[in-house]
Design a protein around this motif. Structure first.
Motif, mmCIF file in Angstrom:
data_model
loop_
_atom_site.group_PDB
_atom_site.id
_atom_site.type_symbol
_atom_site.label_atom_id
_atom_site.label_comp_id
_atom_site.label_asym_id
_atom_site.label_seq_id
_atom_site.Cartn_x
_atom_site.Cartn_y
_atom_site.Cartn_z
ATOM 1 N N LEU A 179 -60.836 -108.537 -6.621
ATOM 2 C CA LEU A 179 -60.145 -107.640 -7.769
ATOM 3 C C LEU A 179 -58.797 -107.274 -7.348
ATOM 4 C CD1 LEU A 179 -62.759 -104.999 -8.547
ATOM 5 C CD2 LEU A 179 -62.544 -107.420 -9.452
ATOM 6 N N PRO A 180 -57.666 -107.333 -8.468
ATOM 7 C CA PRO A 180 -56.452 -107.060 -8.204
ATOM 8 C C PRO A 180 -56.136 -105.801 -7.212
ATOM 9 C CG PRO A 180 -56.820 -107.565 -10.290
ATOM 10 C CD PRO A 180 -58.196 -107.454 -9.789
ATOM 11 N N ALA A 181 -55.129 -105.641 -6.509
ATOM 12 C CA ALA A 181 -54.853 -104.364 -5.664
ATOM 13 C C ALA A 181 -54.501 -103.325 -6.831
ATOM 14 C CB ALA A 181 -53.526 -104.809 -4.943
ATOM 15 N N GLY A 182 -54.959 -102.167 -6.207
ATOM 16 C CA GLY A 182 -54.826 -100.937 -6.894
ATOM 17 C C GLY A 182 -55.980 -100.761 -7.824
ATOM 18 N N THR A 183 -56.932 -101.778 -8.097
ATOM 19 C CA THR A 183 -58.269 -101.406 -9.004
ATOM 20 C C THR A 183 -59.377 -100.492 -8.180
ATOM 21 O OG1 THR A 183 -59.020 -103.493 -8.416
ATOM 22 C CG2 THR A 183 -57.935 -103.390 -10.402
ATOM 23 N N VAL A 184 -59.409 -100.563 -6.890
ATOM 24 C CA VAL A 184 -60.341 -99.813 -6.241
ATOM 25 C C VAL A 184 -59.603 -98.868 -5.114
ATOM 26 C CG1 VAL A 184 -62.285 -99.669 -4.760
ATOM 27 C CG2 VAL A 184 -62.168 -101.495 -6.904
ATOM 28 N N PHE B 81 -59.957 -96.607 -15.530
ATOM 29 C CA PHE B 81 -60.696 -97.716 -16.015
ATOM 30 C C PHE B 81 -60.319 -97.590 -17.720
ATOM 31 C CE2 PHE B 81 -64.357 -99.587 -18.286
ATOM 32 C CZ PHE B 81 -64.224 -100.968 -17.855
ATOM 33 N N VAL B 82 -60.640 -96.313 -18.133
ATOM 34 C CA VAL B 82 -60.513 -96.024 -19.586
ATOM 35 C C VAL B 82 -59.391 -94.900 -19.717
ATOM 36 C CG1 VAL B 82 -61.643 -95.067 -21.315
ATOM 37 C CG2 VAL B 82 -62.667 -96.647 -20.104
ATOM 38 N N THR B 83 -58.546 -94.901 -20.917
ATOM 39 C CA THR B 83 -57.493 -94.056 -21.271
ATOM 40 C C THR B 83 -58.241 -93.422 -22.559
ATOM 41 O OG1 THR B 83 -55.839 -95.412 -20.367
ATOM 42 C CG2 THR B 83 -55.411 -93.725 -22.208
ATOM 43 N N PRO C 164 -55.350 -102.280 -19.810
ATOM 44 C CA PRO C 164 -55.189 -103.861 -19.778
ATOM 45 C C PRO C 164 -55.463 -104.321 -18.842
ATOM 46 C CG PRO C 164 -53.379 -102.332 -21.073
ATOM 47 C CD PRO C 164 -54.317 -101.309 -20.561
ATOM 48 N N LYS C 165 -55.251 -104.096 -17.671
ATOM 49 C CA LYS C 165 -55.425 -104.422 -16.237
ATOM 50 C C LYS C 165 -56.960 -105.117 -16.100
ATOM 51 C CE LYS C 165 -55.735 -100.632 -13.167
ATOM 52 N NZ LYS C 165 -55.184 -100.158 -12.051
ATOM 53 N N TYR C 166 -57.714 -104.238 -16.700
ATOM 54 C CA TYR C 166 -59.218 -104.682 -16.520
ATOM 55 C C TYR C 166 -59.735 -105.497 -17.583
ATOM 56 C CZ TYR C 166 -59.361 -100.856 -13.084
ATOM 57 O OH TYR C 166 -59.287 -99.950 -11.892
ATOM 58 N N PRO D 34 -62.465 -109.021 -24.425
ATOM 59 C CA PRO D 34 -61.539 -109.215 -25.931
ATOM 60 C C PRO D 34 -61.029 -107.883 -26.228
ATOM 61 C CG PRO D 34 -63.426 -110.461 -26.135
ATOM 62 C CD PRO D 34 -63.727 -109.810 -24.729
ATOM 63 N N ALA D 35 -59.883 -107.796 -26.961
ATOM 64 C CA ALA D 35 -59.417 -106.399 -27.406
ATOM 65 C C ALA D 35 -60.300 -105.808 -28.198
ATOM 66 C CB ALA D 35 -57.836 -106.881 -27.937
ATOM 67 N N LYS D 36 -60.894 -106.706 -29.382
ATOM 68 C CA LYS D 36 -61.936 -105.913 -30.158
ATOM 69 C C LYS D 36 -62.952 -105.175 -29.501
ATOM 70 C CE LYS D 36 -64.302 -110.231 -31.213
ATOM 71 N NZ LYS D 36 -64.903 -110.965 -32.158
ATOM 72 N N ASN D 37 -63.252 -105.700 -28.291
ATOM 73 C CA ASN D 37 -64.579 -105.026 -27.736
ATOM 74 C C ASN D 37 -64.205 -104.081 -26.698
ATOM 75 O OD1 ASN D 37 -65.317 -108.204 -27.833
ATOM 76 N ND2 ASN D 37 -66.799 -106.779 -28.539
ATOM 77 N N ALA D 38 -62.758 -103.567 -26.679
ATOM 78 C CA ALA D 38 -62.410 -102.742 -25.553
ATOM 79 C C ALA D 38 -61.890 -101.370 -25.970
ATOM 80 C CB ALA D 38 -61.088 -103.441 -24.864
#
Length: 531
Positions: free
Chosen positions: A110-115, A124-126, A216-218, A225-229
């Motif tokens: 996973l990208p740095a900073g995600t955990v 994860f969520v705003t 966005p990073k997740y 997909p954006a419509k599922n987020a």
């Protein structure tokens, strides 16, 4: 040891628009069970379009809002699985996602900073609250791990069982590894209560729209997909008249039942699963080899030299504090012993008729899980004191306070234990049991009316006791100021058979100061951990 905790934050008010037995894709008008044949990797949904949130305000002006937006993540055709681990307490946490490619599982870092810790994917969520004019009134971010006691199948073609843990991990500051996951076609609740009361305190009674979106990073990292987020929920905030005590009770109830952190007890035992994402790692105490034999097992003359065995390891004391009661000063602490071995620690107690004592035996198994025999392991005793009322195994651990020269000073009055899987210490080790059955006193320690008791410490799990009662904590009233060490010793009499006894002891440095009437306590960091 922690008490059993609430399993689900329940709204005190009815919600509108929930179809019984199925989640609803907010705004889409179709049940999840009728979703597209090729679902996205993750689908972020709201279970209903409208909820009611209770607002508590004390006379002192303190405000708390109890919230449950009903946000969920649903996994697609494959499980969503992440493993987070650190090789040492002074090392960073690294996390990998298991991805299915060309029929094989691969690990993608996973990208740095995600955990950043073991509570889940950071930010994860705003979630943003807007008033009737569309003006943003409050906003914050929450983490997500996927593990949830309330997960359920959302499609008829989804696997029948969910292998993933019911808790994120990280309850213990010395956690080494966690496994987070959402079974294919299953849901996991997304925490929506902010870390502090401040953001929601800005909400007054009225109607708002909560807009929630996966950051966005997740979306990019997981291919969502954006419509599922994104999801929207109308929130009716209502005032509940209460005093300061009622406000505190509401806040405490929500904190105890936060989905990402709740300790949960499974309703039934789970056999070894073969669903993807499980890889046969679960070891259930309900499997046939862990049930009583038809005839008395062999009493082993010695601890087996080969074959699976538990490996009890002590963690440094944590949650250390000082208290004063009846003109005496105490040092309180939490202590954890965990099992890093190749077999569960299985101890059965058999009551001596008409007494408050049981004879305890440890059971051993071969590499195929077949029971090979047992050995005496001390005793269990009934504890009738307030706050206990259960059977204690007397040879599990010992807590000492040592002087600066590591010589004995004081012993904790706590010398007997009821084994329970209270902490997920490292679920990344082989055969770790992700869904332990005995997670609190009510599931493992028995009443005074029983004739036998089984106590189990599963692989990867720890048993934590808090020493916050006089007689259990260290009485330091008459000790001089200076440096001391809290010593946690597992298997002190070495009656239990395990892989190694070289890792049974852990020390934590503390410093006593102040005056006789006002003692002070300082706890230096260990491995950078302050807990």
């Amino acid at each position: 040891m922690t008490d059993a905790q609430n399993r689900r934050r329940r709204s005190r008010w009815p919600v509108v628009g929930v179809a019984a037995g199925a989640l609803v894709l907010a705004g889409a008008g179709v049940g999840v069970a009728e979703a597209a044949a090729t679902p996205p990797v993750l689908n972020f949904v709201a279970a209903t379009g409208t909820v009611t949130a209770e607002r508590y305000a004390s006379d002192e002006g303190e405000v708390y809002v109890s919230l449950d937006l009903g946000l969920h993540v649903i996994a697609g055709k494959d499980p969503f699985e992440i493993r987070a681990k650190r090789t040492g307490y002074d090392k960073p946490i690294t996390a990998y996602r298991t991805v299915r490619k060309n029929g094989k599982n691969t690990q993608v870092k996973l990208p740095a900073g995600t955990v950043k810790d073991f509570t889940g994917l950071t930010d994860f969520v705003t979630i943003t609250f807007k008033d009737k004019n569309g003006k943003a009134v409050a906003g914050y971010k929450t983490s997500f791990c996927g593990n949830s006691y309330s997960s359920a199948r959302t499609r008829r073609d989804a696997p029948a069982t969910n292998p993933y843990p019911t808790r994120c991990g990280g309850e213990n500051p010395f956690t080494l590894g966690s496994v987070w996951g959402v079974q294919a076609g299953w849901n996991a609740q997304v925490p929506d209560q902010p870390a502090s009361s401040a953001p929601l305190a800005k909400l007054v009674a009225g109607k708002y729209t909560a807009e929630a979106s996966v950051n966005p990073k997740y979306r990019k990292a997981f291919g969502i997909p954006a419509k599922n987020a994104t999801a929207k929920v109308v929130v009716n905030v209502v005032d509940v008249k209460t005093d300061g005590e009622g406000l505190a009770a509401a806040r405490s109830a929500d904190a105890r039942s936060e989905p990402a952190l709740a300790l949960a007890t499974t309703a039934a035992g789970h056999d070894r699963h073969t669903a993807e994402g499980d890889a046969g790692r679960q070891v259930s105490s309900f499997r046939s080899e862990f049930r009583a034999a038809a005839s008395r097992p062999a009493t082993l003359k010695a601890i087996p030299k080969t074959g699976p065995k538990p490996d009890l390891r002590s963690l440094p004391a944590w949650g250390i504090s000082m208290s004063r009661e009846n003109n005496r000063t105490y040092v309180n602490f939490g202590a954890t012993v965990w099992n890093a071995g190749t077999s569960p620690l299985v101890v059965d107690g058999f009551r001596r008729t008409g007494t408050e004592v049981m004879d305890a035996y440890q059971y051993y198994f071969d590499a195929n899980g077949k029971q090979v025999g047992s050995r005496p392991a001390g005793t269990m005793q009934w504890d009738p004191r307030e706050g206990h009322f259960h059977w204690h195994f007397t040879d599990f651990a010992q807590y000492n306070l040592l002087k600066a020269d590591k010589k004995f000073a004081v012993r904790s009055g706590k010398e007997a234990f009821c084994l329970a899987n209270t902490d997920a210490v490292d679920y990344t080790i082989k055969s770790a049991k992700w869904r332990p059955d005995n997670t609190d006193l009510s599931t493992s320690c028995g009443a005074n009316t029983v004739v036998a008791v089984r106590e189990v410490l599963d692989i990867g799990n720890g048993d934590t006791y808090s020493q916050d009662r006089p007689g259990q904590s260290f009485d330091v009233t008459n000790l001089p100021n200076g440096t001391y060490y809290i010593q946690v010793v597992a298997n002190p009499a070495k009656r239990l058979g395990e892989l190694s006894t070289a890792n049974n002891t852990a020390l934590r440095k503390i410093v006593l100061g102040g005056t006789a009437a006002r003692r002070t306590l300082s706890v230096p960091k260990v491995y950078g951990i302050t807990g």
